[in-house]
Design an enzyme around this catalytic site. Sequence first.
Site, mmCIF file in Angstrom:
data_model
loop_
_atom_site.group_PDB
_atom_site.id
_atom_site.type_symbol
_atom_site.label_atom_id
_atom_site.label_comp_id
_atom_site.label_asym_id
_atom_site.label_seq_id
_atom_site.Cartn_x
_atom_site.Cartn_y
_atom_site.Cartn_z
ATOM 1 N N GLU A 16 -19.814 17.844 46.715
ATOM 2 C CA GLU A 16 -19.884 16.387 46.948
ATOM 3 C C GLU A 16 -19.243 15.588 45.810
ATOM 4 O O GLU A 16 -19.701 14.508 45.467
ATOM 5 C CB GLU A 16 -21.338 15.934 47.138
ATOM 6 C CG GLU A 16 -21.863 16.157 48.527
ATOM 7 C CD GLU A 16 -20.942 15.609 49.594
ATOM 8 O OE1 GLU A 16 -20.359 14.533 49.378
ATOM 9 O OE2 GLU A 16 -20.767 16.290 50.608
HETATM 10 C C1 FAD Z 1 -21.353 26.003 47.593
HETATM 11 C C2 FAD Z 1 -20.382 24.937 47.953
HETATM 12 C C3 FAD Z 1 -20.597 24.174 49.086
HETATM 13 C C4 FAD Z 1 -19.645 23.241 49.482
HETATM 14 N N1 FAD Z 1 -19.794 22.591 50.680
HETATM 15 C C5 FAD Z 1 -18.774 21.829 51.156
HETATM 16 C C6 FAD Z 1 -18.796 21.289 52.479
HETATM 17 O O1 FAD Z 1 -19.772 21.490 53.213
HETATM 18 N N2 FAD Z 1 -17.739 20.605 52.921
HETATM 19 C C7 FAD Z 1 -16.644 20.374 52.141
HETATM 20 O O2 FAD Z 1 -15.712 19.739 52.601
HETATM 21 N N3 FAD Z 1 -16.579 20.864 50.877
HETATM 22 C C8 FAD Z 1 -17.614 21.586 50.373
HETATM 23 N N4 FAD Z 1 -17.567 22.098 49.108
HETATM 24 C C9 FAD Z 1 -16.376 21.852 48.313
HETATM 25 C C10 FAD Z 1 -16.654 20.983 47.098
HETATM 26 O O3 FAD Z 1 -16.817 19.657 47.472
HETATM 27 C C11 FAD Z 1 -15.472 21.216 46.132
HETATM 28 O O4 FAD Z 1 -15.631 22.519 45.598
HETATM 29 C C12 FAD Z 1 -15.425 20.195 45.036
HETATM 30 O O5 FAD Z 1 -15.091 18.940 45.570
HETATM 31 C C13 FAD Z 1 -14.409 20.575 43.967
HETATM 32 O O6 FAD Z 1 -13.176 20.943 44.544
HETATM 33 P P1 FAD Z 1 -12.473 22.316 44.102
HETATM 34 O O7 FAD Z 1 -13.461 23.402 44.264
HETATM 35 O O8 FAD Z 1 -11.198 22.428 44.832
HETATM 36 O O9 FAD Z 1 -12.201 22.137 42.573
HETATM 37 P P2 FAD Z 1 -10.991 21.355 41.918
HETATM 38 O O10 FAD Z 1 -10.772 20.067 42.620
HETATM 39 O O11 FAD Z 1 -9.836 22.263 41.783
HETATM 40 O O12 FAD Z 1 -11.602 21.031 40.500
HETATM 41 C C14 FAD Z 1 -11.672 21.999 39.449
HETATM 42 C C15 FAD Z 1 -12.087 21.294 38.169
HETATM 43 O O13 FAD Z 1 -11.106 20.306 37.838
HETATM 44 C C16 FAD Z 1 -11.705 19.039 37.742
HETATM 45 N N5 FAD Z 1 -10.804 18.025 38.300
HETATM 46 C C17 FAD Z 1 -10.092 18.103 39.424
HETATM 47 N N6 FAD Z 1 -9.403 16.983 39.613
HETATM 48 C C18 FAD Z 1 -9.708 16.164 38.604
HETATM 49 C C19 FAD Z 1 -9.305 14.861 38.218
HETATM 50 N N7 FAD Z 1 -8.480 14.133 38.971
HETATM 51 N N8 FAD Z 1 -9.806 14.347 37.088
HETATM 52 C C20 FAD Z 1 -10.679 15.042 36.333
HETATM 53 N N9 FAD Z 1 -11.074 16.292 36.634
HETATM 54 C C21 FAD Z 1 -10.600 16.846 37.752
HETATM 55 C C22 FAD Z 1 -12.992 19.106 38.534
HETATM 56 O O14 FAD Z 1 -13.952 18.163 38.076
HETATM 57 C C23 FAD Z 1 -13.413 20.549 38.288
HETATM 58 O O15 FAD Z 1 -14.124 20.628 37.101
HETATM 59 C C24 FAD Z 1 -18.518 23.002 48.676
HETATM 60 C C25 FAD Z 1 -18.352 23.733 47.501
HETATM 61 C C26 FAD Z 1 -19.254 24.690 47.141
HETATM 62 C C27 FAD Z 1 -19.006 25.484 45.894
#
Ligand code: FAD
Length: 573
Positions: A430
């Site tokens: 989220e």
């Molecule tokens: C168990 C679980 C349940 C989930 N459930 C859902 C769901 O039901 N539906 C859904 O759609 N998604 C879901 N998600 C996805 C979740 O919302 C994403 O994992 C989250 O938004 C982060 O995206 P990412 O994993 O691609 O990480 P990334 O976006 O690649 O981020 C990696 C790191 O980089 C940082 N970062 C990235 N961009 C920036 C920026 N612009 N500025 C500063 N820091 C940044 C982040 O804070 C993080 O620390 C779920 C994830 C998990 C692990």
Amino acid sequence: MSKVFSRRDLEFLLYEWLDVESLTARERFAEHSRETFDAFLDVSAQIAERDFAPHNRKNDLFEPTFDGTRVEIIPEVAAALKSFNASGLISGSMDAEHGGLQLPHVVHRACFLWFQAANIATASYPLLSMANAGLLLAHGTEEQIKTFAYPMIEGRFTGTMCLSEPQAGSSLSDVLTRAVPAGDGSYRITGSKMWISGGDHELSETIVHLVLARAEGARPGVKGLSLFIVPKHLVGPGGVVGERNQVALAGLNHKMGYRGTTNAVLSFDGATGYLVGEEGHGLAYMFHMMNEARIGVGAGAVALGYTGYLHALDYARERLQGRPVVAKDPAAPPVAIIKHPDVRRMLLAAKAYVEGGLALVLYAAKLLDEPSPGNDLLLDVLTPIVKAWPSQWCRLANDHAVQIHGGYGYTREYPVEQFYRDNRLNSIHEGTDGIQGLDLLGRKVVMRGGAGLAALVDLIKETAAGAPADLGAPVREAADRLLRTTAKLWADGDPATALANSTAYLDAAGHLVIAWMWLSQYAAADGKEGGFYDGKRLAARYFVTHELPRIGPLLDLLDSRDTLLADLDDACL
Ligand SMILES: Cc1cc2nc3c(=O)[nH]c(=O)nc-3n(C[C@H](O)[C@H](O)[C@H](O)COP(=O)(O)OP(=O)(O)OC[C@H]3O[C@@H](n4cnc5c(N)ncnc54)[C@H](O)[C@@H]3O)c2cc1C
């Protein structure tokens, strides 16, 4: 006393602090009374303790499996959901015209906290379905509401939110899933969605996926995103569940915590989808669900921290170890570890975090019950804090709970390590903490000329003015400082400098808001006698004197407009 959650604290916060009984004077809640609120709290505690808590560990040990055809989940999950659905709580805060109970959000939130504390993984299924149905009730057509939202409210269908993709997590502007009009009013959806909670299982007749996708010819970025209902099975006239839609489970993810909630990689291969609202407004509609889910995530973090604290408190009263520093006679009997100041340090900190976080979650929920332009604005500003602060600090309460259990805490024979692992997720999904910091400083405190922040600071100062001087003054000064720092950060309007330390800003604002929550609880406890109220006063004093000072160095850093992080050469890392 329950180790799942505290009814006493909920009653204090709901009735003595937030005065939720006064909500029954509003037409919307006129059918309710303290008796109905209590009855729903009773039933929530009962079902949570009887049907959710006992399989919390089993959910963790036997996570869902996929054999290429079906997802297998331990049977206790379906049984628990059956009880939950029978309670009517799934439609708790929804309108009566949709079969809802029209409970105040704040009461419904308090009820749901029991389930999150008892078994966060099983509770995630109804959490998602409630938010999904809520979005459709707000933005769907009559037909969509009848076909998809009502069966979710009845507990026949479950719902998901499908935003993330392998290459697009924090950055939804990079979503690639495509939607092509099929010529009959529906669309064909193609793409891959990642991390989808509740994305596949056999717990319901079908699953209603809400999918962000880009319609043909849509512009790049988030403004080109539209929202589609894509059911796992096609649903025919009269709500009959028909053949499979072209949505395949590509695999399940194996997580650190929340293991009982399936987490799916979904492949949409020309799946039939139905547009919600208008093309290009998908993210705005999705925010209806995301804002609710963000408060739900903050609440989950509180619930996990709270139950960890209750387990640690119980353990600290029972575990005998060591002697007071002034009585080192080895023949003297050992004392319970709660007698050691360092254990008290961790217990009091944990209490201040979880009770402070709980107050914030309920305060935010009550703003939804009294909608007004001012309250809506305040909720907008508070939402990133409601999501991120408990995720960090109530997780620290879980960390303390492990520490208080010593070596036993590090073993799987005790539940506190699972609470810690479960809570680790809440800073990620989220919108990560980093993204919440950017949202708070980059959007929320500057929107409408900073009116939301100004209103928040006014409220904080009003509460501080009524507090004992030694507690009110530091909070008032910190609130004024946050305003000055915000103005300084945005003085030249350069986002690169302003946002270089946005997480420090989120941390400072979060601690200030929780200090405010504590002063406000202090006022509600004022003049009342007994251990419970003494505990409230003690924790308020602790938060202001031991925790609030953390924000000084954070605001110093922000005031200096330091750009070390933005400027550094990443070859040095
Ligand atoms: C168990 C679980 C349940 C989930 N459930 C859902 C769901 O039901 N539906 C859904 O759609 N998604 C879901 N998600 C996805 C979740 O919302 C994403 O994992 C989250 O938004 C982060 O995206 P990412 O994993 O691609 O990480 P990334 O976006 O690649 O981020 C990696 C790191 O980089 C940082 N970062 C990235 N961009 C920036 C920026 N612009 N500025 C500063 N820091 C940044 C982040 O804070 C993080 O620390 C779920 C994830 C998990 C692990």
